[in-house]
Enzyme design. Sequence first.
Site, PDB file in Angstrom:
ATOM      1  NE  ARG A  49      82.081  32.080  77.791  1.00 19.13           N
ATOM      2  CZ  ARG A  49      82.238  31.185  78.822  1.00 19.13           C
ATOM      3  NH1 ARG A  49      81.570  30.493  78.867  1.00 19.13           N
ATOM      4  NH2 ARG A  49      83.378  31.375  79.371  1.00 19.13           N
ATOM      5  CG  ASP A 342      85.145  21.643  83.290  1.00 15.48           C
ATOM      6  OD1 ASP A 342      85.644  22.275  84.563  1.00 15.48           O
ATOM      7  OD2 ASP A 342      84.951  22.537  82.561  1.00 15.48           O
TER       8      ASP A 342
HETATM    9  C1  S3P Z   1      83.670  27.451  82.352  1.00 19.31           C
HETATM   10  C2  S3P Z   1      85.138  27.957  82.823  1.00 19.31           C
HETATM   11  C3  S3P Z   1      85.697  26.986  83.941  1.00 19.31           C
HETATM   12  C4  S3P Z   1      85.130  25.655  83.792  1.00 19.31           C
HETATM   13  C5  S3P Z   1      83.653  25.633  83.734  1.00 19.31           C
HETATM   14  C6  S3P Z   1      83.128  26.520  82.727  1.00 19.31           C
HETATM   15  C7  S3P Z   1      83.407  28.388  81.633  1.00 19.31           C
HETATM   16  O1  S3P Z   1      85.635  27.389  85.063  1.00 19.31           O
HETATM   17  O2  S3P Z   1      85.590  24.829  85.021  1.00 19.31           O
HETATM   18  O3  S3P Z   1      83.126  24.301  83.984  1.00 19.31           O
HETATM   19  O4  S3P Z   1      82.276  28.392  80.896  1.00 19.31           O
HETATM   20  O5  S3P Z   1      83.697  29.852  81.376  1.00 19.31           O
HETATM   21  P1  S3P Z   1      86.898  28.565  85.768  1.00 19.31           P
HETATM   22  O6  S3P Z   1      86.868  29.715  84.771  1.00 19.31           O
HETATM   23  O7  S3P Z   1      86.343  28.781  87.086  1.00 19.31           O
HETATM   24  O8  S3P Z   1      88.074  27.531  85.758  1.00 19.31           O
END
Ligand code: S3P
Length: 461
Positions: A49, A342
Amino acid sequence: MSDSMVQASEERKTGSGPARNAAVRSRPVRPRGLSGAVDVPGDKSISHRAIIMGGLAVGETKIEGLLEGEDVHRTAAALRALGADVRRHGAGSWSVRGCGVGGFGEPDDVLEMGNSGTAARLLLGAVASTRLTAFFTGDASLRSRPMQRVVDPLSQMGARFLSRGGSRLPLAIVGAADPVPIEYRPPVASAQVKSAVLLAGLNCPGRTTVVEPHPTRDHTERMLRHFGATLTVADEDGGRRITLEGQPELEGREVVVPGDPSSAAFPLVAALIVPGSEITLRNVGLNPGRAGLFETLAEMGADITMTDRRDAGGEPVADLVVRAGRLRGVDVPAERAPSMIDEYPILAVAAAVAEGRTRMRGLAELRVKESDRLGGMAEGLAACGVAVAVEGDDLIVDGGRRIAGGATIRSRLDHRIAMAFLTLGMAAEEAVSVDDASPIATSFPGFASLMNGLGAAIEGV
Ligand code: S3P
């Protein structure tokens, strides 16, 4: 990226099998346990981000503590291809000179997302409301993951897509010339979907709203505000309503990236399950949207002390002192999944050591991560002699019995599967091997040496 990283990820991308010499083995740690104090790598979500928002801002963004893993390198390369000036100045120290909202240029080659779902989904959002055409692809894991979840809302905002079945990568996106703001209710709890819509909303006139059914990590909201966007957040029916005012002028900022709780989870659980261990993990991010593992481990009786709680770059952090001890099985409610999505692979490892049954409920989303983590954990734990079952979307582990180990686990292009089983090997009777540990470099470069510095015995085979 180093040459060996490029080679490893190219071999994974082409599906030409595991990178050579990438098999590793983790031997049991006896009798002294793990000890020492370490910094875990920068947060992956926040690192992506920071680079994306830096690229959307005017002026210079300075980033400290950036995660230098393959996934974040993919985002950095994509931002360069879109016209941002992204530079590395030293370890974790980066700067971005952005193009401003709506200022991205058309990339002249395919954007290669490697293994990273976050890079792919957030960047699709970031380009969806700009008049340009871009092509996205990724490695064999990412090319199998669903993109419909972002294609749907971004299409409503005016972007067009050309893709193969199920909207999987590779795909082409034509950004909307006249983007329209929407109100969107994601059908799954996903910070990536929420973030894609909000990033697309930046270049829309008027207000873009996401109503999420269950709160997910809010790094995007925090960082949008930090860069000068106007955003309101309200609780709604157990979830959240997030509204962004479109077409702000984002300004370059300083970003300090805290340590990644999802990476910290591996040494943390290792110290809990290897008898005699005591370690300190410094500067671990404690965003409430990421804290489900800590809550669950506390219920299991884990000895974790949080010290020096503080704020780092707008995110709560603390140092964690972790001591080995008896753990007991627990029931993990489905509602907690978004805050520890995660962490189930490593929680399942803790559950294998804990006495009694652990039931992890509502894990459908685990089937569409870097691999099918529900299937992968069940198969790997069983191969190591752990009593495990999948019932519907629940994972059930009957722990506290003998963990034989002695197996070689397929990592399935999944960094967290690889790290989870290398951690299990530390507490098993025989070593546990992973056929291809190279995916670990996507999120936790230096994992083996950090663990070995604490007293683990992870070695190439
Ligand atoms: C993340 C959101 C999660 C996570 C990924 C990182 C993020 O995924 O599993 O490792 O940085 O927004 P989802 O939004 O698909 O659950």
